[in-house]
Design a protein around this motif. Structure first.
Motif, PDB file in Angstrom:
ATOM      1  N   TYR A  42      33.110  60.157 -42.081  1.00 35.31           N
ATOM      2  CA  TYR A  42      33.882  59.875 -43.295  1.00 35.31           C
ATOM      3  C   TYR A  42      35.177  59.180 -42.873  1.00 35.31           C
ATOM      4  O   TYR A  42      35.869  59.633 -41.945  1.00 35.31           O
ATOM      5  CB  TYR A  42      34.158  61.167 -44.059  1.00 35.31           C
ATOM      6  CG  TYR A  42      32.883  61.792 -44.571  1.00 35.31           C
ATOM      7  CD1 TYR A  42      32.411  61.513 -45.850  1.00 35.31           C
ATOM      8  CD2 TYR A  42      32.113  62.627 -43.764  1.00 35.31           C
ATOM      9  CE1 TYR A  42      31.222  62.039 -46.312  1.00 35.31           C
ATOM     10  CE2 TYR A  42      30.917  63.171 -44.220  1.00 35.31           C
ATOM     11  CZ  TYR A  42      30.480  62.872 -45.494  1.00 35.31           C
ATOM     12  OH  TYR A  42      29.297  63.399 -45.943  1.00 35.31           O
ATOM     13  N   PRO A  63      36.997  52.449 -43.780  1.00 36.76           N
ATOM     14  CA  PRO A  63      35.628  52.254 -43.278  1.00 36.76           C
ATOM     15  C   PRO A  63      35.423  50.929 -42.558  1.00 36.76           C
ATOM     16  O   PRO A  63      34.596  50.838 -41.651  1.00 36.76           O
ATOM     17  CB  PRO A  63      34.767  52.352 -44.547  1.00 36.76           C
ATOM     18  CG  PRO A  63      35.702  52.198 -45.699  1.00 36.76           C
ATOM     19  CD  PRO A  63      37.015  52.699 -45.237  1.00 36.76           C
ATOM     20  N   ASP A  86      31.799  51.889 -49.514  1.00 38.22           N
ATOM     21  CA  ASP A  86      31.469  53.293 -49.768  1.00 38.22           C
ATOM     22  C   ASP A  86      30.402  53.832 -48.826  1.00 38.22           C
ATOM     23  O   ASP A  86      30.370  55.033 -48.550  1.00 38.22           O
ATOM     24  CB  ASP A  86      31.006  53.468 -51.213  1.00 38.22           C
ATOM     25  CG  ASP A  86      32.141  53.302 -52.206  1.00 38.22           C
ATOM     26  OD1 ASP A  86      33.309  53.487 -51.804  1.00 38.22           O
ATOM     27  OD2 ASP A  86      31.865  52.970 -53.372  1.00 38.22           O
ATOM     28  N   TRP A  87      29.521  52.964 -48.342  1.00 40.13           N
ATOM     29  CA  TRP A  87      28.420  53.420 -47.486  1.00 40.13           C
ATOM     30  C   TRP A  87      27.910  52.262 -46.644  1.00 40.13           C
ATOM     31  O   TRP A  87      27.713  51.161 -47.143  1.00 40.13           O
ATOM     32  CB  TRP A  87      27.277  53.974 -48.329  1.00 40.13           C
ATOM     33  CG  TRP A  87      26.093  54.450 -47.529  1.00 40.13           C
ATOM     34  CD1 TRP A  87      24.967  53.731 -47.222  1.00 40.13           C
ATOM     35  CD2 TRP A  87      25.924  55.744 -46.927  1.00 40.13           C
ATOM     36  NE1 TRP A  87      24.105  54.510 -46.481  1.00 40.13           N
ATOM     37  CE2 TRP A  87      24.657  55.753 -46.281  1.00 40.13           C
ATOM     38  CE3 TRP A  87      26.703  56.897 -46.882  1.00 40.13           C
ATOM     39  CZ2 TRP A  87      24.174  56.854 -45.588  1.00 40.13           C
ATOM     40  CZ3 TRP A  87      26.228  58.007 -46.204  1.00 40.13           C
ATOM     41  CH2 TRP A  87      24.977  57.989 -45.567  1.00 40.13           C
ATOM     42  N   HIS A 103      30.760  56.648 -44.389  1.00 45.29           N
ATOM     43  CA  HIS A 103      30.988  57.004 -45.785  1.00 45.29           C
ATOM     44  C   HIS A 103      32.489  57.002 -46.034  1.00 45.29           C
ATOM     45  O   HIS A 103      33.264  57.537 -45.239  1.00 45.29           O
ATOM     46  CB  HIS A 103      30.412  58.397 -46.048  1.00 45.29           C
ATOM     47  CG  HIS A 103      30.287  58.775 -47.498  1.00 45.29           C
ATOM     48  ND1 HIS A 103      31.362  58.811 -48.368  1.00 45.29           N
ATOM     49  CD2 HIS A 103      29.203  59.160 -48.228  1.00 45.29           C
ATOM     50  CE1 HIS A 103      30.945  59.195 -49.564  1.00 45.29           C
ATOM     51  NE2 HIS A 103      29.634  59.407 -49.497  1.00 45.29           N
ATOM     52  N   ARG A 104      32.892  56.426 -47.139  1.00 42.93           N
ATOM     53  CA  ARG A 104      34.323  56.453 -47.453  1.00 42.93           C
ATOM     54  C   ARG A 104      34.792  57.905 -47.580  1.00 42.93           C
ATOM     55  O   ARG A 104      34.069  58.769 -48.084  1.00 42.93           O
ATOM     56  CB  ARG A 104      34.606  55.702 -48.756  1.00 42.93           C
ATOM     57  CG  ARG A 104      36.095  55.594 -49.070  1.00 42.93           C
ATOM     58  CD  ARG A 104      36.346  54.955 -50.412  1.00 42.93           C
ATOM     59  NE  ARG A 104      35.998  53.543 -50.452  1.00 42.93           N
ATOM     60  CZ  ARG A 104      36.788  52.562 -50.001  1.00 42.93           C
ATOM     61  NH1 ARG A 104      37.949  52.860 -49.446  1.00 42.93           N
ATOM     62  NH2 ARG A 104      36.406  51.307 -50.098  1.00 42.93           N
ATOM     63  N   GLU A 105      36.005  58.183 -47.121  1.00 42.27           N
ATOM     64  CA  GLU A 105      36.601  59.513 -47.228  1.00 42.27           C
ATOM     65  C   GLU A 105      36.554  60.009 -48.675  1.00 42.27           C
ATOM     66  O   GLU A 105      36.828  59.260 -49.610  1.00 42.27           O
ATOM     67  CB  GLU A 105      38.056  59.443 -46.750  1.00 42.27           C
ATOM     68  CG  GLU A 105      38.817  60.741 -46.839  1.00 42.27           C
ATOM     69  CD  GLU A 105      40.281  60.555 -46.484  1.00 42.27           C
ATOM     70  OE1 GLU A 105      40.867  61.468 -45.884  1.00 42.27           O
ATOM     71  OE2 GLU A 105      40.848  59.470 -46.810  1.00 42.27           O
ATOM     72  N   ILE A 106      36.194  61.285 -48.854  1.00 36.28           N
ATOM     73  CA  ILE A 106      36.163  61.896 -50.176  1.00 36.28           C
ATOM     74  C   ILE A 106      36.915  63.221 -50.129  1.00 36.28           C
ATOM     75  O   ILE A 106      37.331  63.668 -49.058  1.00 36.28           O
ATOM     76  CB  ILE A 106      34.710  62.105 -50.678  1.00 36.28           C
ATOM     77  CG1 ILE A 106      33.898  62.903 -49.654  1.00 36.28           C
ATOM     78  CG2 ILE A 106      34.047  60.771 -50.962  1.00 36.28           C
ATOM     79  CD1 ILE A 106      32.472  63.183 -50.072  1.00 36.28           C
ATOM     80  N   HIS A 144      35.638  65.831 -47.690  1.00 35.73           N
ATOM     81  CA  HIS A 144      35.327  65.307 -46.365  1.00 35.73           C
ATOM     82  C   HIS A 144      36.464  64.378 -45.947  1.00 35.73           C
ATOM     83  O   HIS A 144      36.492  63.205 -46.329  1.00 35.73           O
ATOM     84  CB  HIS A 144      33.996  64.555 -46.365  1.00 35.73           C
ATOM     85  CG  HIS A 144      32.797  65.434 -46.483  1.00 35.73           C
ATOM     86  ND1 HIS A 144      32.357  65.943 -47.689  1.00 35.73           N
ATOM     87  CD2 HIS A 144      31.956  65.928 -45.533  1.00 35.73           C
ATOM     88  CE1 HIS A 144      31.280  66.679 -47.485  1.00 35.73           C
ATOM     89  NE2 HIS A 144      31.020  66.693 -46.192  1.00 35.73           N
ATOM     90  N   ASP A 196      39.145  62.163 -43.567  1.00 41.00           N
ATOM     91  CA  ASP A 196      39.005  61.084 -42.596  1.00 41.00           C
ATOM     92  C   ASP A 196      38.686  61.640 -41.212  1.00 41.00           C
ATOM     93  O   ASP A 196      39.350  62.552 -40.719  1.00 41.00           O
ATOM     94  CB  ASP A 196      40.314  60.292 -42.543  1.00 41.00           C
ATOM     95  CG  ASP A 196      40.272  59.154 -41.549  1.00 41.00           C
ATOM     96  OD1 ASP A 196      39.366  58.313 -41.648  1.00 41.00           O
ATOM     97  OD2 ASP A 196      41.150  59.108 -40.659  1.00 41.00           O
TER      98      ASP A 196
END
Length: 237
Positions: free
Chosen positions: A9, A13, A34-35, A47-50, A53, A55
């Motif tokens: 994540y 990215p 995003d992916w 996967h972009r940080e969410i 989850h 960095d």
């Protein structure tokens, strides 16, 4: 067949996309913010940080030929079957430590000088090894005292299981070949990379983004091999 996919994540990215390319990994489709996926020995997904989850954190995901067979193989463990948007049906296997491994259909044969090597940290190494073996991975290098197991997938990639009090999944790579040449290539691509001599093998330390790339372990003092040694042989050419 089973293929190791590690998911990192990332707040930025595009930096991971550039590192994956410099490492020689190949994107099977154009990377998106995003992916994105990059194939080598196994699959690196970015996967972009969410929210849940941060960095730099990582997940361990396994791609299998037959999800039904995988579910039968881990019957009796803490397993939940669900549907994930964009993925389809997914098994989530939870260890007693709380570490989760996800499994979905879509195994493919991958290869390359750079293998995905996510590290599963938890105190009970035998439990983690048992879950991975049930799903089809096989042990190669094992610590005599039981604190480390390197487990390989026939479709590409491997998982290291490391004894630790704090359970987690860590991002990692395993590189065949000349680490000094690989580190120089990364520096030429504007990454800060240096080779560190560890007790078990040499390792490349990369910063921005943060990554560790282990070399093949040749010194087996305190370790032994189980089964085939084919995973540790350098590729020809």
């Amino acid at each position: 067949m089973i293929t190791v996919q590690q998911i990192v994540y990332a707040r930025h990215p595009e930096r991971w996309h550039a590192l994956a390319t410099a490492l020689g990994l190949v994107a099977p489709f154009p990377p998106a913010a995003d992916w994105a996926e990059f194939d080598g020995g196994g699959v690196l997904a970015v996967h972009r940080e969410i929210d849940d989850h941060a960095d730099g954190t990582a997940d361990l995901h396994l791609l299998v030929d037959d999800l039904e067979a995988a579910e039968r193989a881990v019957a009796g463990r803490d397993v939940v079957r669900s549907v994930m948007e964009g993925v389809g049906e997914v098994l989530t296997v939870r260890a007693a430590s709380g570490v989760q491994v996800t499994v979905s259909a879509g195994a493919k044969a991958t290869s390359g000088d750079l293998l995905m090597q996510p590290i599963w940290f938890q105190e009970d190494v035998a439990e983690a090894r048992g879950i991975l073996e049930a799903l089809g991975l096989r042990a190669d290098i094992v610590a005599d005292r039981g604190g480390w197991v390197e487990m390989h997938a026939d479709g590409g990639g491997c998982v290291g299981v490391h004894a630790a009090l704090e359970p987690s999944i860590g991002l990692g790579f395993l590189a065949r070949g000349d680490l000094d040449a690989l580190a120089a290539r990364l520096v030429d691509a504007s990454f800060a990379a240096s080779v560190v001599d560890e007790a078990y093998a040499r390792t490349i330390r990369v910063t921005d983004p943060d990554a560790w790339i282990n070399g093949i372990q040749d010194d087996l003092y305190g370790y032994h091999r189980e089964g085939s040694t084919a995973f540790s042989q350098p590729l020809l050419g």
